[in-house]
Design an enzyme around this catalytic site. Structure first.
Site, PDB file in Angstrom:
ATOM      1  N   SER A  47       0.702 -26.704 -36.048  1.00  0.00           N
ATOM      2  CA  SER A  47       0.162 -25.668 -35.857  1.00  0.00           C
ATOM      3  C   SER A  47       0.262 -24.582 -36.843  1.00  0.00           C
ATOM      4  CB  SER A  47       0.808 -25.190 -34.324  1.00  0.00           C
ATOM      5  OG  SER A  47       0.185 -23.957 -34.046  1.00  0.00           O
TER       6      SER A  47
ATOM      7  N   TYR B 149       7.947 -22.397 -28.963  1.00  0.00           N
ATOM      8  CA  TYR B 149       6.771 -23.247 -29.333  1.00  0.00           C
ATOM      9  C   TYR B 149       6.898 -23.056 -31.010  1.00  0.00           C
ATOM     10  CZ  TYR B 149       2.077 -25.031 -29.855  1.00  0.00           C
ATOM     11  OH  TYR B 149       0.907 -25.593 -30.486  1.00  0.00           O
TER      12      TYR B 149
END
Length: 674
Positions: free
Chosen positions: A551, A564
């Site tokens: 990501s 996250y």
């Protein structure tokens, strides 16, 4: 009239081809003769409709038929140069085509056109080939059928065989067909129904004769019983075998442990009968001249078994090269590959290999046909396949070589096996779709088994994709998932670490459970998947690709995102660490950093979208455009864009790239890699 005749031919073909006892996949052909209209003059002309080259009777449609003018086809008899030059006649078939001609005519076209019967079937039934390969097949044919079926000695398929069978039809008016030595059967009839009935009569009478007169145990009894843990054993050996079978070119594998196979591989006469090889041309073109046979039981230590398989493979390749050199001449095509297509494992089963899953599966089905043929022939006589020289003449036949040249080029990911975690939705689903479209076999792995099954079904049959239900946080579950993958396709080459979830909370509200869940799925889960993938890839010795869907958040700090972002950073560094560690095995490890994938994303649909929209103070339905407007390209990122990056890394053009992270974020300057 023509429409009804063609419809009846297709329906007869489908009925015959749908039953394995009648013929093997893509084996045999059917035909019908009738009157059509010349497309230029409008005058009536006698025509032949016959299954074209490479088609399958069970799935035949009108488009799969070749259509030829009978007068021109039969006129070839007058210019036939003799058996030494009979291959030249195949090219002449093209000049006999009617109109646009339909499918390419097969080598058996002469048989159908020269036999003076309105309808002809040529089939490869196991019972018929048992007679055809029996040492005293001619006498058995007489005993079983009397004058109703005539024995024709082995002759390679071609124009001369068509002349031979036409002569039998003329000279034996009471006959309904023939047994073709070493090959199969041909039947005929005045109507489509009569022809089909005659084909089935030959098959059923042959089987009944074998059942009534055959010895009970033609394989000499079982000496190695099926192992209770044979599928576990097979899963351990699968990647090793696939690597060996891919020495010359990459192959996909298929495992079979049916009762028929287990009886044969555990029998006393396994080595003796397997060494004789298969006989019917359709069989050995797919199974090779003979299989590789392991001479150890499943009770042997794994290391000893693997070492022995490597020895046997080396000997097999040397034997195959010697076979080629014994029979090749200056006109022979180059040797295509010396690796086995069939591997027999006592007490375990059979692996078959091919350029794709369907080819591998069908090769296994053909060897099951061969086992049935050997059983039948040995039960009433002794099995005597055609001579090795004849096998070579067909395997390296220029007409077969031409058929191979007509095949379309392989897709970029042909013969590669992909394992995609989180494949049941969102980015994972898009990746699975793209990899399958580019030719890969795909294992769709997801904790939601129904979603995985839905995606796999969407991609195609089990020859293209299979689903597995797995929680990536469980090492034992992943062991089972990769075991299922290697049993389905022989191994794994391309693994995508995509499974994920997201917890979006400020530090004060992030619980220990939130942290553990986030890291268990993405950090620990990716590690466990990579560990299983590396084990399989190292056993194969074929290199491989490991892709992490990381990501932008792995390099850019965002608000309310500690669990996250930290887990994604862990994944990102796993890419670098494993690229360094696995490079010596030819395994490339790369990452992809998407951002703002809202539409079609399982994570965003599961609540992450609402949480991030609240953080940025925009309506959830506008979140995708919000992300797009903060990028340099002002475009929204979709799952398909991430899938395209996976293909770019694995499709062959970046074969020397490892340890790389590719941004797929429409341009986020803060995420530029340094």
């Amino acid at each position: 009239m023509v429409e009804a005749l063609v419809e009846a031919l297709v329906e007869r073909s489908n009925r015959l081809g749908a039953e394995p006892r009648n013929t093997n996949y893509a084996g045999g052909n059917t035909s019908a003769k009738g009157v059509g209209s010349d497309p230029v003059t409008g005058s009536e002309v006698d025509l032949l409709w016959v299954k074209g080259s490479g088609g399958d009777l069970g799935t035949l449609t009108e488009k799969g038929l070749a259509v030829l003018r009978l007068d021109r086809l039969r006129a070839l008899v007058d210019v036939y140069p003799g058996v030494e030059r009979e291959d030249e006649m195949v090219a002449a078939f093209d000049y006999c085509l009617h109109g646009k001609g339909g499918a390419a005519p097969s080598i058996d076209t002469a048989m159908h056109g020269l036999v003076d019967a309105a309808h002809v079937d040529h089939l490869h039934p196991d019972a018929g080939i048992a007679f055809a390969t029996a040492a005293d097949g001619e006498a058995l044919t007489k005993a079983c059928f009397g004058d109703r079926v005539v024995w024709v000695p082995w002759r390679r398929p071609g124009f001369q065989l068509g002349l031979d069978i036409a002569a039998v039809h003329r000279e034996h008016p009471a006959a309904i067909g023939v047994i073709l030595g070493g090959h199969g059967i041909t039947a005929w009839g005045a109507t489509s129904d009569e022809c089909e009935a005659n084909s089935l009569e030959i098959i059923e009478r042959a089987q009944r004769y074998l059942d009534e007169h055959g010895r009970a145990d033609p394989f000499g009894g079982q000496v190695v019983a099926p192992a209770e843990d044979r599928r576990t054993w097979a899963a351990e050996l699968a990647p090793v075998l696939r690597g060996l079978a891919s020495t010359d070119r990459p192959q996909v594998g298929h495992f079979t442990d049916s009762d028929v196979v287990l009886e044969f591989v555990g029998s006393a006469r396994l080595a003796e009968l397997a060494a004789l090889g298969t006989s019917c041309p359709d069989h050995f073109l797919r199974t090779k001249v003979r299989p590789l046979v392991l001479d150890l039981p499943p009770t042997a230590p794994l290391d000893e078994t693997i070492a022995r398989l490597r020895e046997l493979h080396e000997a097999y390749r040397a034997d195959y090269r010697a076979y080629y050199e014994r029979h090749a001449d200056a006109a022979s095509p180059p040797m295509r590959g010396a690796d086995p297509a069939i591997v027999l494992l006592p007490g375990v089963g059979m692996f078959s290999f091919g350029k794709d899953k369907q080819t591998a599966r069908v090769a296994g089905e053909f060897y099951v046909n061969a086992i049935n043929v050997m059983r039948g022939a040995e039960s009433v006589s002794s099995y005597r396949p055609i001579e090795e020289r004849e096998k070579f003449r067909i395997e390296y036949w220029e007409l077969e070589e031409a058929k191979l040249r007509r095949q379309p080029p392989p897709k970029p990911l042909a013969a590669r096996v992909a394992f995609v975690t989180g494949g049941g939705s969102g980015i994972g689903r898009a990746i699975a779709r793209r990899l399958a479209a580019e030719g890969a076999c795909v294992v769709v792995a997801d904790r939601d088994g129904a979603a995985a099954a839905e995606v796999a079904a969407e991609l195609g049959s089990a020859d293209v994709a299979v689903p597995v239900t797995v929680d990536v946080t469980s090492a034992s579950a992943l062991t089972g998932a990769f075991r299922a993958a290697v049993l389905a396709f022989g191994g794994v080459d391309l693994v995508v670490n995509n499974a994920g979830l997201s917890v979006s909370k400020p530090l004060a509200e992030t619980t220990e459970a939130d942290w553990d869940l986030q890291h268990d799925v993405m950090a620990k889960g990716s590690f466990l998947v990579a560990k299983q993938a590396a084990k399989v890839m190292r056993a194969q010795g074929m290199g491989g690709d490991l892709i992490y869907i990381a990501s932008k958040n792995s390099v850019v700090a965002g608000p309310n995102n500690v669990a996250y972002g930290a887990a994604k950073a862990d994944q990102a560094h796993q890419v670098r660490l494993l690229a360094a560690e696995l490079g010596g095995d030819g395994i490339r490890v790369n990452g992809i950093n998407p951002d703002g994938v809202v539409r079609g994303s399982g994570i965003f649909a599961g609540g992450w979208g609402a949480q991030r929209a609240a953080v940025y103070g925009v309506p959830e339905e506008e979140l995708g455009q919000f992300y797009a407007q903060r990028t340099l390209l002002k475009r929204e990122v979709l799952p398909e864009h991430v899938a395209a990056a996976v293909f770019a890394l694995t499709g062959g053009d970046l074969s020397l790239t490892t340890g790389l992270h590719i941004p797929v974020d429409a341009g986020v300057a803060a995420a530029f890699l340094r």
